[in-house]
Design an enzyme around this catalytic site. Structure first.
Site, PDB file in Angstrom:
ATOM      1  CD  GLU A  38      -1.656  -2.118   1.767  1.00 59.64           C
ATOM      2  OE1 GLU A  38      -0.372  -2.595   1.797  1.00 59.64           O
ATOM      3  OE2 GLU A  38      -2.512  -3.224   1.673  1.00 59.64           O
ATOM      4  CG  HIS A  41     -10.043  -7.190   8.862  1.00 59.31           C
ATOM      5  ND1 HIS A  41      -9.247  -7.768   9.925  1.00 59.31           N
ATOM      6  CD2 HIS A  41      -9.427  -7.495   7.637  1.00 59.31           C
ATOM      7  CE1 HIS A  41      -8.037  -8.037   9.065  1.00 59.31           C
ATOM      8  NE2 HIS A  41      -8.363  -8.055   7.865  1.00 59.31           N
TER       9      HIS A  41
END
Lengths: 343, 328
Positions: free
Chosen positions: A68, A137
């Site tokens: 990322e 998450h």
């Protein structure tokens, strides 16, 4: 909605509406490209890039390594030389490994370059919990991103807005963080709030960034939500209506810029405010909206504003721990009744 | 380095235990999720990443570790947790979100912590590498013979944290071993499409440490290479990077349609199931006989059944417990 009278209704999920918007913009503008993890052949873990790889190919729909820092940094570079990248951070929780590229580059390059180097990119990212995925998450982190100057932030609550906001986001000359809620996305394996699926015109239309929507009109109390909590607030309003309470529901749609006028107009009318947010309670959206009302609508307030948000703890895994803490219609209705002295 | 007969039996037992455990977890996971698969439903909600097929990595490495050695694992942690000696009952209860779980239901399947055996895992790629370097550096500074092992997947070798941790470990000569479980897939993206080298062990050279690739998903070969690396770390000779060729027999998580795999790929992998291969070898060489095998299988089955039954029977935590342990 300004749909032609004779067109057939076409109900889409947010996932499909996002993919359709990106595809339309890619056809229109060759500088638009998509990159991220599993967004190519798989079509996105959350379905929002489905069909793009098949139509536009690997050069414009790039599956990336799990890197990322590199690929979001690369998106900034692409934007600086005239491309319009739509980049996906699969879960917003993953921002920890790449925030520098987001808040020190994407958010600041325009300013520090004196306007020479704007960063026209979209960072789309999934948010929200409630399905037992624990706190790496399941977070929303709306407040985290909205706090940082230089980033626009949008949060669609339904497919119509999802398409119109995506088109606006891609065309915006600034970095736009596009936060889509997993509970609304329309992926069967995550369940889907029905109200998120609605009629989406095939034609191009824009939902302006920075403009809230009044999802339901009322005169007694203002319920402000975003993303999933809009639907909880609508359910709460339906519940309150049975007691003769007319709640007005505002869907913020954008956090940055924030449509202060729409919120204030409603609060000035009703005199009562409840903010529902499934992000952490403190230092976030709910506090910001209440501060706004306190600063600019104090004389009209008839009761202390209330908020329904996720408490300040990491989101736990066990459904026995997580579910009682999530904002829902009952909690919002109870908060609304409290502002009406009916607790 | 060759495992003793006792070590071979332990490796076989532990691989079986892990497999039986995951089969039971998978069965429970599907409860409430059929016919409509909604991740929020059933006794085990959320994502579920199975390690079926990757058991050799766990046993080949953990055979060399004691309770005091520090291990970090990934979102796919069960086989490593079991090989590291994490309490099976408390682990099962955690996965079911129960009060008796390792963390009282706060963490779940991706956040298993057992401080008694120095095991932890986390849900973000390469996240455990820095902590492993730090633990190892602390052991070295305090003159302890303990080591740290950080397990990651091959996809994580493209994270910034991977490269920074390798460099730091080498600069500090920390007693740490980095183990890459190369199952060839980062969700749907093939290693060849995401990684600049076919063999991540080559990357070790860039950071001044030895790198080894172990092929064949073979627990004995893994035992050999990991043993040398861990011995080296304990002797104060610094870090090592190991990449193991392994396979996941299931999808990225349960519910993954696996449309990205070539036709027949999984069938081919199942045909060389490492547990069957090891069983055959141990029977052939006489390390176990058929009676011992039957006993080992039955023991694994009953240990799992007991852990799952206890987890199901355990109470959920009180809702108020969510507010506890945010701070020490």
């Amino acid at each position: 909605m300004n749909a032609p009278l004779n067109r057939t209704k076409r109900n889409l999920t947010i996932a499909k509406a996002m993919a359709e918007a990106i595809a339309e913009e890619m056809r229109r503008d060759p500088s638009v490209l998509v990159l991220g993890e599993d967004i190519g052949k798989l079509g996105g873990v959350f379905g929002n890039t489905r069909g793009l790889y098949e139509e536009f190919g690997a050069a414009r729909v790039k599956d990336t390594p799990i890197s990322e820092t590199a690929f979001i940094g690369a998106a900034v570079g692409m934007a600086c030389v005239g491309m319009k990248p739509v980049v996906e951070l699969m879960f917003v929780d993953f921002f920890g490994v790449c925030m520098d590229a987001i808040y020190n580059l994407a958010a600041k390059n325009c300013y520090f370059s004196g306007g020479q180097s704007p960063v026209p990119m979209v960072l789309m990212t999934s948010v929200g919990g409630g399905y037992g995925d624990a706190g790496q998450h399941s977070q929303c982190l709306y407040g985290t991103f909205a706090h940082l100057p230089g980033l626009k932030v949008v949060v669609p609550s339904n497919a119509y807005d999802a398409k119109g906001l995506m088109l606006s986001a891609i065309r915006d000359p600034n970095p736009v963080v596009y936060m889509f809620h997993k509970a609304l996305q329309g992926m069967g394996w995550l369940g889907t709030v029905k109200g998120a699926i609605n009629d989406v015109p095939e034609d191009e239309y824009l939902v302006p960034i920075g403009k809230a929507a009044i999802a339901r009109s009322g005169k007694d109390v203002t319920l402000v939500g975003l993303g999933a909590t809009v639907h909880h607030a609508l359910d709460a309003a339906a519940e309150l209506a049975k007691d003769g309470v007319e709640a007005e529901v505002i869907d913020l749609r954008s956090l940055v810029p924030l449509d202060r006028e729409t919120v204030l107009a409603s609060v000035r009318k009703t005199g009562r405010l409840v903010v529902a947010d499934d992000d952490y309670q403190s230092f976030g959206v709910s506090g910001e909206i209440i501060a706004l009302a306190s600063e600019a609508a104090f004389p009209q307030l008839k009761a202390a504003p209330r908020r329904v948000a996720f408490p300040d703890i990491p989101i736990p895994f066990s459904p026995a721990l997580e579910r009682p803490l999530l904002p829902d219609a009952a909690k919002i209705a109870a908060a609304a009744r409290a502002t009406l002295g009916k607790a | 380095m060759t495992p003793s007969q006792e070590q071979r039996r332990w490796m076989y037992r532990t691989m079986l235990l892990s497999r039986r455990f995951e089969e039971a977890i998978a069965a429970a996971y599907f409860e409430g999720k059929q016919p409509a698969f909604n991740m929020a439903n059933g006794p085990i909600p959320g994502e579920m990443h199975l390690s079926n097929g990757q058991e050799p990595c766990a046993v080949g490495v953990c055979a060399h570790l004691d309770e005091g050695d520090f291990v970090t694992a990934t979102h796919r942690p069960h086989h490593i947790a079991i090989a590291k000696g994490v309490d099976l009952k408390a682990m099962a209860a955690e996965i079911f979100g129960k009060q008796t779980g390792l963390s009282g239901g706060r963490g779940g399947h991706m956040h298993l912590f057992d401080a008694k055996v120095n095991f932890s895992c986390a849900g973000i790629i390469a996240e455990g590498m820095g902590p492993a370097v730090g633990a190892a550096a602390a052991f070295r500074q305090r003159g302890e013979k303990r080591v740290a092992v950080s397990f990651i997947g091959e996809g994580a070798a493209n994270q910034g944290a991977f490269h920074e941790a390798l460099n730091l470990a080498a600069v500090w000569q920390a007693p740490v071993v980095f183990v890459i479980e190369d199952n060839a897939w980062g969700i749907s993206v093939a290693k060849k499409d995401s990684t600049s080298v076919t063999d991540n062990a080559l990357r070790a050279a860039a950071y001044g440490m030895p790198g080894h690739r172990v092929t064949g998903n073979d627990p004995l070969k893994i035992f050999d290479v990991a043993g040398a690396a861990i011995t080296r770390a304990r002797a104060g000779q610094g870090p090592t990077l190991i990449e193991i060729e392994t396979y996941r027999l299931e999808g990225h998580f349960i519910g993954d349609a696996e449309g990205y795999r070539a036709e027949g790929e999984v069938v081919g992998l199942k045909a060389k199931d490492p547990i069957a291969v090891l069983r055959q070898l141990l029977l052939q060489e006489g390390t176990i006989d058929v009676a011992a095998d039957v006993r080992i299988q039955a023991e694994a089955q009953s240990a799992v059944a007991e852990a799952i039954a206890a987890a199901r029977a355990a109470p959920f935590p009180a809702a108020q417990a969510a507010f506890e342990q945010v701070f020490a």
